[in-house]
Design a protein around this motif. Structure first.
Motif, PDB file in Angstrom:
ATOM      1  N   PRO A  89     149.622 -16.994  20.410  1.00 57.68           N
ATOM      2  CA  PRO A  89     148.622 -18.548  19.347  1.00 57.68           C
ATOM      3  C   PRO A  89     147.387 -17.772  19.388  1.00 57.68           C
ATOM      4  O   PRO A  89     147.254 -16.904  19.465  1.00 57.68           O
ATOM      5  CB  PRO A  89     147.740 -19.779  21.135  1.00 57.68           C
ATOM      6  CG  PRO A  89     149.176 -18.440  21.977  1.00 57.68           C
ATOM      7  CD  PRO A  89     150.487 -17.611  21.702  1.00 57.68           C
ATOM      8  N   THR A  91     143.947 -19.083  20.121  1.00 54.19           N
ATOM      9  CA  THR A  91     143.113 -18.857  20.816  1.00 54.19           C
ATOM     10  C   THR A  91     143.897 -20.047  22.028  1.00 54.19           C
ATOM     11  O   THR A  91     145.026 -20.263  22.493  1.00 54.19           O
ATOM     12  CB  THR A  91     142.595 -19.561  20.956  1.00 54.19           C
ATOM     13  OG1 THR A  91     142.377 -21.683  20.361  1.00 54.19           O
ATOM     14  CG2 THR A  91     141.477 -19.360  19.766  1.00 54.19           C
ATOM     15  N   GLY A  92     144.165 -19.773  23.265  1.00 56.42           N
ATOM     16  CA  GLY A  92     143.806 -19.656  24.237  1.00 56.42           C
ATOM     17  C   GLY A  92     144.419 -18.798  25.772  1.00 56.42           C
ATOM     18  O   GLY A  92     144.070 -17.608  25.401  1.00 56.42           O
ATOM     19  N   THR A  93     145.048 -19.381  27.096  1.00 58.28           N
ATOM     20  CA  THR A  93     144.666 -18.696  27.925  1.00 58.28           C
ATOM     21  C   THR A  93     145.993 -19.157  28.635  1.00 58.28           C
ATOM     22  O   THR A  93     146.538 -19.807  29.229  1.00 58.28           O
ATOM     23  CB  THR A  93     143.800 -18.793  28.853  1.00 58.28           C
ATOM     24  OG1 THR A  93     142.710 -19.042  28.041  1.00 58.28           O
ATOM     25  CG2 THR A  93     143.983 -18.247  30.103  1.00 58.28           C
TER      26      THR A  93
END
Length: 100
Positions: A89, A91-93
């Motif tokens: 992805p 951005t993201g966690t």
């Protein structure tokens, strides 16, 4: 007189018929493309979830501390470690803990 060609009216009629067919088919094709994009996104997300789950289970078997956070930024992993193939992805966690 022996004609061996099409008249202008016949050619215009064929062009109009092809344009009508294109107007009917184009929205259907665009919907199929959008559905394929959504399906690819879902498959990618499920793949990342499965990879994180497998990492969690592997760390639990080896009695490691299973608290980790994998942060994605601009398509690459900034913190954490996760082996996966394909495109990540933007951005993201992903949070991995002992409760998997």
């Amino acid at each position: 007189m022996n004609k061996k060609g099409f008249t202008l009216i016949e050619l215009l009629a064929v062009i109009v018929i092809l344009a009508i067919i294109l107007l009917i088919v184009m929205p259907i094709v665009l919907n199929v493309i959008n559905d394929a994009r959504k399906g690819a996104f879902q498959a990618s997300a499920y793949g990342l979830m499965k990879t994180a789950e497998n990492k969690c289970l592997s760390d639990l078997v080896q009695n490691y501390d299973v608290t980790a956070e994998i942060v994605f930024d601009e398509g690459s992993i900034i913190t954490g470690e996760l082996d996966f193939s394909g495109k990540g992805p933007q951005t993201g966690t992903i949070s991995v803990n002992s409760q998997c």
